[in-house]
Scaffold this motif. Structure first.
Motif, PDB file in Angstrom:
ATOM      1  N   THR A  86       0.317   6.713   2.196  1.00  0.00           N
ATOM      2  CA  THR A  86       1.092   5.594   2.731  1.00  0.00           C
ATOM      3  C   THR A  86       1.513   4.615   1.638  1.00  0.00           C
ATOM      4  O   THR A  86       2.493   3.877   1.811  1.00  0.00           O
ATOM      5  CB  THR A  86       0.284   4.829   3.799  1.00  0.00           C
ATOM      6  OG1 THR A  86      -0.980   4.448   3.249  1.00  0.00           O
ATOM      7  CG2 THR A  86       0.059   5.693   5.018  1.00  0.00           C
ATOM      8  N   PRO A  90       7.019   4.996   0.033  1.00  0.00           N
ATOM      9  CA  PRO A  90       8.093   4.057  -0.328  1.00  0.00           C
ATOM     10  C   PRO A  90       8.416   4.087  -1.819  1.00  0.00           C
ATOM     11  O   PRO A  90       9.564   3.842  -2.214  1.00  0.00           O
ATOM     12  CB  PRO A  90       7.538   2.694   0.092  1.00  0.00           C
ATOM     13  CG  PRO A  90       6.519   3.004   1.136  1.00  0.00           C
ATOM     14  CD  PRO A  90       5.897   4.289   0.688  1.00  0.00           C
ATOM     15  N   ALA A  98       9.610  -1.626  -4.257  1.00  0.00           N
ATOM     16  CA  ALA A  98       9.220  -1.364  -2.866  1.00  0.00           C
ATOM     17  C   ALA A  98       7.878  -0.652  -2.806  1.00  0.00           C
ATOM     18  O   ALA A  98       7.042  -0.943  -1.953  1.00  0.00           O
ATOM     19  CB  ALA A  98      10.289  -0.529  -2.160  1.00  0.00           C
ATOM     20  N   SER A 101       5.005  -3.041  -3.318  1.00  0.00           N
ATOM     21  CA  SER A 101       4.846  -3.941  -2.173  1.00  0.00           C
ATOM     22  C   SER A 101       4.123  -3.256  -1.020  1.00  0.00           C
ATOM     23  O   SER A 101       3.115  -3.752  -0.508  1.00  0.00           O
ATOM     24  CB  SER A 101       6.214  -4.450  -1.709  1.00  0.00           C
ATOM     25  OG  SER A 101       6.875  -5.148  -2.741  1.00  0.00           O
ATOM     26  N   PHE A 102       4.632  -2.104  -0.606  1.00  0.00           N
ATOM     27  CA  PHE A 102       4.010  -1.414   0.518  1.00  0.00           C
ATOM     28  C   PHE A 102       2.649  -0.834   0.135  1.00  0.00           C
ATOM     29  O   PHE A 102       1.772  -0.678   0.989  1.00  0.00           O
ATOM     30  CB  PHE A 102       4.938  -0.327   1.060  1.00  0.00           C
ATOM     31  CG  PHE A 102       6.069  -0.875   1.879  1.00  0.00           C
ATOM     32  CD1 PHE A 102       5.884  -1.187   3.204  1.00  0.00           C
ATOM     33  CD2 PHE A 102       7.312  -1.120   1.310  1.00  0.00           C
ATOM     34  CE1 PHE A 102       6.912  -1.718   3.974  1.00  0.00           C
ATOM     35  CE2 PHE A 102       8.347  -1.647   2.063  1.00  0.00           C
ATOM     36  CZ  PHE A 102       8.148  -1.950   3.397  1.00  0.00           C
ATOM     37  N   PHE A 105       0.334  -3.713   0.776  1.00  0.00           N
ATOM     38  CA  PHE A 105       0.102  -3.887   2.204  1.00  0.00           C
ATOM     39  C   PHE A 105      -0.917  -2.859   2.695  1.00  0.00           C
ATOM     40  O   PHE A 105      -1.806  -3.177   3.498  1.00  0.00           O
ATOM     41  CB  PHE A 105       1.396  -3.719   3.002  1.00  0.00           C
ATOM     42  CG  PHE A 105       2.530  -4.599   2.549  1.00  0.00           C
ATOM     43  CD1 PHE A 105       2.299  -5.809   1.923  1.00  0.00           C
ATOM     44  CD2 PHE A 105       3.847  -4.207   2.762  1.00  0.00           C
ATOM     45  CE1 PHE A 105       3.356  -6.621   1.509  1.00  0.00           C
ATOM     46  CE2 PHE A 105       4.900  -5.000   2.363  1.00  0.00           C
ATOM     47  CZ  PHE A 105       4.655  -6.212   1.730  1.00  0.00           C
ATOM     48  N   LEU A 392       2.937  -3.887   8.854  1.00  0.00           N
ATOM     49  CA  LEU A 392       3.839  -4.090   7.726  1.00  0.00           C
ATOM     50  C   LEU A 392       3.784  -2.866   6.815  1.00  0.00           C
ATOM     51  O   LEU A 392       4.806  -2.402   6.309  1.00  0.00           O
ATOM     52  CB  LEU A 392       3.436  -5.346   6.959  1.00  0.00           C
ATOM     53  CG  LEU A 392       4.454  -5.921   5.972  1.00  0.00           C
ATOM     54  CD1 LEU A 392       5.779  -6.198   6.654  1.00  0.00           C
ATOM     55  CD2 LEU A 392       3.918  -7.196   5.352  1.00  0.00           C
ATOM     56  N   MET A 393       2.562  -2.338   6.616  1.00  0.00           N
ATOM     57  CA  MET A 393       2.401  -1.103   5.858  1.00  0.00           C
ATOM     58  C   MET A 393       3.109   0.053   6.552  1.00  0.00           C
ATOM     59  O   MET A 393       3.817   0.845   5.928  1.00  0.00           O
ATOM     60  CB  MET A 393       0.907  -0.789   5.725  1.00  0.00           C
ATOM     61  CG  MET A 393       0.581   0.606   5.223  1.00  0.00           C
ATOM     62  SD  MET A 393      -1.173   1.016   5.427  1.00  0.00           S
ATOM     63  CE  MET A 393      -1.261   1.314   7.199  1.00  0.00           C
ATOM     64  N   TYR A 394       2.928   0.152   7.877  1.00  0.00           N
ATOM     65  CA  TYR A 394       3.547   1.241   8.627  1.00  0.00           C
ATOM     66  C   TYR A 394       5.068   1.180   8.551  1.00  0.00           C
ATOM     67  O   TYR A 394       5.755   2.200   8.668  1.00  0.00           O
ATOM     68  CB  TYR A 394       3.129   1.169  10.101  1.00  0.00           C
ATOM     69  CG  TYR A 394       1.698   1.554  10.380  1.00  0.00           C
ATOM     70  CD1 TYR A 394       0.959   2.324   9.478  1.00  0.00           C
ATOM     71  CD2 TYR A 394       1.068   1.159  11.558  1.00  0.00           C
ATOM     72  CE1 TYR A 394      -0.353   2.678   9.742  1.00  0.00           C
ATOM     73  CE2 TYR A 394      -0.246   1.506  11.828  1.00  0.00           C
ATOM     74  CZ  TYR A 394      -0.958   2.271  10.916  1.00  0.00           C
ATOM     75  OH  TYR A 394      -2.247   2.626  11.190  1.00  0.00           O
ATOM     76  N   GLY A 396       6.924   0.825   6.095  1.00  0.00           N
ATOM     77  CA  GLY A 396       7.478   1.567   4.962  1.00  0.00           C
ATOM     78  C   GLY A 396       7.702   3.024   5.252  1.00  0.00           C
ATOM     79  O   GLY A 396       8.555   3.674   4.623  1.00  0.00           O
ATOM     80  N   SER A 400      11.105   5.272   4.548  1.00  0.00           N
ATOM     81  CA  SER A 400      11.006   6.406   3.622  1.00  0.00           C
ATOM     82  C   SER A 400      11.519   7.680   4.273  1.00  0.00           C
ATOM     83  O   SER A 400      12.246   8.461   3.649  1.00  0.00           O
ATOM     84  CB  SER A 400       9.551   6.597   3.184  1.00  0.00           C
ATOM     85  OG  SER A 400       9.049   5.433   2.569  1.00  0.00           O
ATOM     86  N   LEU A 480      14.246  -5.931   0.282  1.00  0.00           N
ATOM     87  CA  LEU A 480      12.845  -6.236   0.547  1.00  0.00           C
ATOM     88  C   LEU A 480      12.571  -7.733   0.713  1.00  0.00           C
ATOM     89  O   LEU A 480      11.974  -8.157   1.721  1.00  0.00           O
ATOM     90  CB  LEU A 480      11.968  -5.666  -0.568  1.00  0.00           C
ATOM     91  CG  LEU A 480      10.470  -5.892  -0.427  1.00  0.00           C
ATOM     92  CD1 LEU A 480       9.945  -5.263   0.859  1.00  0.00           C
ATOM     93  CD2 LEU A 480       9.724  -5.334  -1.633  1.00  0.00           C
TER      94      LEU A 480
END
Length: 554
Positions: A86, A90, A98, A101-102, A105, A392-394, A396, A400, A480
């Protein structure tokens, strides 16, 4: 025993390899072991207080939302079965900005779940006399003794991880069989002993908070938090014996089973409540006895004179959260490993032990968990923050997936998501709506956490703590910062914001605003995603070479 085809190095070479030792059951149980944790012990009580009996719709809507997000992860996990997936999808699609960032998260979510589970263990343990001084009954803050016990439990989770992924998978599988059996037993026994459907219209009615209450319960009642964990199969994909087939199966299977179990748990919790335990309203203002439960299911069993079931649930209150904390500790170390492979964090996070364990990441997870015991007073206060970080993680993943479908249409996809052109943007909207429902009081704290993460990532780059310098493609990530900033603005002015009784964006309009902004960001991201050639270079640049992956010979 394992084989290593790499040439013998001159002098001592630090091992960076992982071992492919987990099968389908191990991956599925890794996800299920994360899904069935402290959520089943607390969420049916907390969510019922928010939405009343209409919470049944909250669980169904939350389950559908998570299933859509899980299907997206199933395709991605089958395409790129790498450790800490995960955090890396991204990166492949949008470059370093990106990806970093992810990745943050994802790590923030994984590293802070273990302390939540430890907090749940200590809360239920308060039933026993020896543990009553661990948590202050007024403030719900851990006492000095409670903090010491919590640190010891965190250390135990880390210690088990040091024995290697095979022992971890075996331990987690054994615990998960128990973790699934006890909620099913609870469902069966409570439904037989007391199943009062008139509770649907007790207190202040079926849906006292209306549609807004149904949505709020999804985010703040512990529902989404309870469903979290299906992505653990993605995080461990780099250690799967047959990842392209097993990862999608594990992701889809675990989330479907988890959704069914949680919905049934809410049904029996609602209908098993004695009338005497329900106040004049479903929330705490009605002074219902059930709102003061510290061990909800165990105390219902006690009220119904099913003492043996209460005893089993109190035992499970150690095993279920403990098992979930264990696997999230594992996941956080693999995420840190993946972030280091991408060049976002210091290269020491790639160091692995003789058993193939990324041990520096385990130490970081332990330290982070211990810090979390200090400022957060309760299980519920941490849940809302981690729910926001998780979705927020999801978010990405669908971005993708959309980019890969456009740039890599002919790539090998062991599982191919049907109607991805529709479900990908829908999944992104869902993730952002859950952030909206958590409310401003949680979102601003998430914003602070994001800024801390960026500070760490910048320091790693400036100080040269990782020799790998990922491509920071600012154009591919041009969406972003506007995405994060305007999401914060929408939440602030929404009916879930700083002035919920007099919002600039009334309920309904705030949902529409999030949906529209999500679509703008989604198609903006699709337009500026990396080219096919750059994506292929990104994947080849950070995927583990075959000679570094130790494959068992038996």
């Amino acid at each position: 025993m394992s084989t290593d085809t790499a040439p013998a190095p001159q002098g001592k070479k630090r091992d960076h390899s992982l071992k492919r030792e987990i099968g389908l059951i191990g991956l599925t149980w890794a996800s299920m072991g994360s899904i069935i944790g402290s959520g089943w012990l607390f969420a049916p009580q907390g969510a019922l207080q928010v939405a009343g009996p209409a919470v049944l719709f909250s669980w169904l809507l939350g389950g559908i939302a998570i299933i859509v997000l899980a299907l997206v992860h199933a395709e991605l996990g089958g395409m790129y079965p790498v450790s800490g997936g995960t955090a890396r999808f991204p990166h492949y699609a949008f470059g370093g900005v990106a990806g970093a960032s992810f990745g943050w998260f994802a790590w923030l979510n994984a590293a802070t779940v273990a302390p939540i589970e430890v907090s749940a263990v200590l809360t239920y343990a308060g039933h026993y006399g020896f543990a009553q001084g661990w948590i202050d009954p007024v403030t719900n803050v851990l006492s000095t003794t409670g903090i010491v016990v919590a640190v010891i439990l965190m250390a135990l989770m880390v210690a088990i991880n040091f024995f290697g992924v095979r022992i971890l998978a075996t331990t987690n599988s054994a615990m998960t069989w128990w973790k699934i059996a006890i909620p099913l037993l609870t469902i069966l026994v409570l439904s037989i002993n007391n199943f009062d459907t008139s509770n649907l219209h007790a207190a202040d009615g079926f849906s006292p908070a209306g549609l807004k209450g149904v949505f709020t319960a999804i985010a703040t009642g512990g529902i989404i938090f309870s469903y979290l964990g299906f992505e653990q199969a993605d995080q461990l994909a780099g250690e799967s014996a047959n990842p392209k087939k097993d990862v999608p199966r594990a992701v889809i299977g675990s989330v479907l089973l988890g959704t069914l179990i949680y919905f049934l748990l809410q049904v029996v919790f609602l209908f098993a409540l004695p009338q005497s335990a329900i106040g004049s309203t479903w929330d705490a203002q009605g002074k219902g006895l059930y709102t003061a439960f510290s061990g909800p299911f165990a105390e219902i069993a006690t009220l119904l004179s099913i003492g043996w079931l209460a005893t089993i649930i109190y035992i499970d209150a150690i095993i279920s959260p403990g098992g979930t904390g264990l696997i999230y500790t594992t996941g956080s170390s693999r995420l840190a490993y993946g972030l280091s492979r991408n060049g976002y964090v210091p290269s020491v996070f790639e160091w692995t032990s003789a058993r193939g364990v990324p041990w520096v990441g385990l130490i970081a997870a332990f330290v982070t968990g211990c810090i979390c015991f200090l400022p957060f007073p309760s299980w519920q206060s941490l849940v809302e923050l981690i729910t926001s970080a998780s979705v927020l993680m999801y978010g990405g993943a669908p971005l993708s997936l959309g980019a890969f479908r456009r740039r890599l249409p002919d790539a090998d996809r062991p599982y191919r998501l049907p109607a991805a052109a529709v479900l990908s943007p829908v999944a992104f909207i869902i993730a952002n709506l859950i952030i909206l429902f958590t409310g401003w009081e949680t979102v601003w704290k998430l914003g602070v956490s994001i800024l801390i993460g960026y500070s760490i990532l910048v320091a790693n780059r400036v100080l040269g703590l990782n020799h790998h310098k990922p491509t920071l493609d600012w154009r591919a990530a041009s969406w972003l910062i506007p995405y994060l900033a305007l999401m914060g603005v929408i939440v602030y002015f929404s009916s879930f914001g700083h002035a919920p009784n007099d919002p600039v964006l009334p309920f309904g309009w705030d949902i529409l605003a999030v949906a529209v902004w999500s679509l703008v960001i989604y198609y903006w991201a699709m337009r500026v995603a990396l080219s096919t050639q750059m994506i292929e270079e990104m994947i080849g640049e950070v995927e583990l070479p075959k000679e570094e992956m130790q494959v068992p010979t038996h």
